[in-house]
Scaffold this motif. Sequence first.
Motif, PDB file in Angstrom:
ATOM      1  N   ALA A   1       0.681  -1.197  -0.110  1.00  0.00           N
ATOM      2  CA  ALA A   1       0.047  -0.040   0.078  1.00  0.00           C
ATOM      3  C   ALA A   1       0.890   1.445   0.073  1.00  0.00           C
ATOM      4  CB  ALA A   1      -0.827   0.000   1.353  1.00  0.00           C
TER       5      ALA A   1
ATOM      6  N   LEU B   1      -4.207   0.709  -2.246  1.00  0.00           N
ATOM      7  CA  LEU B   1      -3.741  -0.777  -1.651  1.00  0.00           C
ATOM      8  C   LEU B   1      -3.754  -1.362  -3.142  1.00  0.00           C
ATOM      9  CD1 LEU B   1      -4.227  -2.877   0.530  1.00  0.00           C
ATOM     10  CD2 LEU B   1      -6.684  -2.956  -0.029  1.00  0.00           C
TER      11      LEU B   1
ATOM     12  N   GLN C   1      -3.762  -4.969  -3.853  1.00  0.00           N
ATOM     13  CA  GLN C   1      -4.629  -6.326  -3.324  1.00  0.00           C
ATOM     14  C   GLN C   1      -4.600  -7.247  -4.559  1.00  0.00           C
ATOM     15  OE1 GLN C   1      -6.023  -9.033  -2.724  1.00  0.00           O
ATOM     16  NE2 GLN C   1      -8.023  -8.264  -3.091  1.00  0.00           N
TER      17      GLN C   1
ATOM     18  N   ASN D   1     -12.300  -8.734  -2.412  1.00  0.00           N
ATOM     19  CA  ASN D   1     -11.796  -7.328  -2.493  1.00  0.00           C
ATOM     20  C   ASN D   1     -12.496  -6.589  -1.521  1.00  0.00           C
ATOM     21  OD1 ASN D   1     -10.360  -7.872  -4.842  1.00  0.00           O
ATOM     22  ND2 ASN D   1     -12.181  -7.610  -6.326  1.00  0.00           N
ATOM     23  N   THR D   2     -13.749  -6.479  -1.098  1.00  0.00           N
ATOM     24  CA  THR D   2     -14.377  -5.785  -0.002  1.00  0.00           C
ATOM     25  C   THR D   2     -13.613  -6.084   1.158  1.00  0.00           C
ATOM     26  OG1 THR D   2     -16.192  -5.764  -1.387  1.00  0.00           O
ATOM     27  CG2 THR D   2     -16.744  -5.269   1.133  1.00  0.00           C
TER      28      THR D   2
ATOM     29  N   THR E   1     -10.037  -4.827   1.787  1.00  0.00           N
ATOM     30  CA  THR E   1      -9.951  -3.342   1.895  1.00  0.00           C
ATOM     31  C   THR E   1     -10.369  -2.998   3.066  1.00  0.00           C
ATOM     32  OG1 THR E   1     -10.330  -3.487  -0.580  1.00  0.00           O
ATOM     33  CG2 THR E   1     -10.583  -1.308   0.522  1.00  0.00           C
ATOM     34  N   GLN E   2     -11.596  -3.467   3.568  1.00  0.00           N
ATOM     35  CA  GLN E   2     -12.063  -3.186   5.008  1.00  0.00           C
ATOM     36  C   GLN E   2     -11.071  -3.117   6.128  1.00  0.00           C
ATOM     37  OE1 GLN E   2     -15.974  -5.424   4.395  1.00  0.00           O
ATOM     38  NE2 GLN E   2     -16.610  -3.782   5.962  1.00  0.00           N
TER      39      GLN E   2
ATOM     40  N   VAL F   1     -13.386   3.358   4.654  1.00  0.00           N
ATOM     41  CA  VAL F   1     -12.998   2.560   3.372  1.00  0.00           C
ATOM     42  C   VAL F   1     -13.160   3.130   2.233  1.00  0.00           C
ATOM     43  CG1 VAL F   1     -15.336   1.401   3.423  1.00  0.00           C
ATOM     44  CG2 VAL F   1     -13.422   0.049   2.970  1.00  0.00           C
TER      45      VAL F   1
ATOM     46  N   VAL G   1      -9.999   4.589   0.093  1.00  0.00           N
ATOM     47  CA  VAL G   1      -8.954   3.543  -0.565  1.00  0.00           C
ATOM     48  C   VAL G   1      -9.072   3.215  -1.818  1.00  0.00           C
ATOM     49  CG1 VAL G   1      -7.716   1.157  -0.253  1.00  0.00           C
ATOM     50  CG2 VAL G   1      -8.567   2.435   1.920  1.00  0.00           C
TER      51      VAL G   1
ATOM     52  N   ARG H   1      -8.293   0.676  -4.937  1.00  0.00           N
ATOM     53  CA  ARG H   1      -7.609  -0.490  -4.834  1.00  0.00           C
ATOM     54  C   ARG H   1      -7.134  -1.051  -6.431  1.00  0.00           C
ATOM     55  NH1 ARG H   1      -9.900  -4.870  -6.820  1.00  0.00           N
ATOM     56  NH2 ARG H   1     -11.952  -4.038  -6.934  1.00  0.00           N
TER      57      ARG H   1
ATOM     58  N   ALA I   1      -3.025  -7.610   4.827  1.00  0.00           N
ATOM     59  CA  ALA I   1      -3.462  -6.183   4.691  1.00  0.00           C
ATOM     60  C   ALA I   1      -3.521  -5.622   6.040  1.00  0.00           C
ATOM     61  CB  ALA I   1      -4.962  -6.233   4.184  1.00  0.00           C
TER      62      ALA I   1
END
Length: 328
Positions: free
Chosen positions: A37, A47, A49, A59-60, A63-64, A74, A77, A79, A106
């Motif tokens: 990141a 991020l 990822q 993905n969700t 990221t959270q 959130v 961010v 991605r 993460a």
Amino acid sequence: NAAAQAAGRPVRRGVGLAAGWYGCGNTSLPNPSTIKAGIRADGGVVLHQGAVDIGQGANTVITQIFAQALGVPVDQVQRVGGDTDVTPDAGKTSASRQTFVSGNAARLAGAALRRQILHLCNAPEAAQLRIGAGEIIVGDEYDHRIELGKLAADAEGYVLSACETYDPPTKPLDRNGQGEPYAQFGYAAHLAVVEVDTALGTVRPQRFVAAHDVGKAINPILVEGQVQGGIAQGLGMALMEEFIPGRTENLHDYLIPTSGDIPPVETIIVEVPDAHGPYGAKGLGEHVLIPTAPALLNAIRNACGRRLYRVPATPAAVRAALRGELDD
């Protein structure tokens, strides 16, 4: 059932219960994930990822977890994913590992990036961050302003960056079969209600109640989605999916469940924080499939008094069991 039998009706109702457990991650093998990141001079939080999302919501969730560790909303961010040129290796999407393993990577990346920010202004760990256009405001008792444009950018354009790896703490099995094959286990119990037509052999699921220990539900809606999808797969395995060479070699003849075959599903989310999971979270994938078919077979047994030991429990198989033609 007694009333139905007395009235000559062929439909019987049954209830079945089954439990299961499943280890998250590769068995006794290294399976690390790496997450990267960075923060740009304009205040953009990015991020990288690389965990592949195949519909389970990785993905969700990842990221959270990152946003929580960094301490930003959130939706702030950006991605970058699905590109091996720009994202580190987050391992394969299998073994119910992405929330657990990539989620931990993460979390570590977000925490490392946060430490860098706090170090620049000697702020305490509990300080709040507000990342805006070209600046970061770090607030505790007093606000500290970091002008991002005054920091040197790296080759990727980040003035602050972090890259962290997590590998579950497992141990190979010894010659006696002892060791630590998994760092984390998930547990589940399913209750199924079915109606069995003893004349036709058809089985119609009426209801499912599924309780799953997920450690910490990072995203409860995605947990429910995983449970519903796993039950659909398990229902197909238990009642429909049968490969017969030369006959069921296409999706016209090889039956799989549709939305019309799935009964109402009640999900009970059990949260017992896991020592190794990100914020206590556990993986949830194959766990749901494990107790589904046994719960259905137990419900068939409860409905009509016949135990089936093989799947799928097709109408022909159920009728044969009722006639006593199936071997135990």
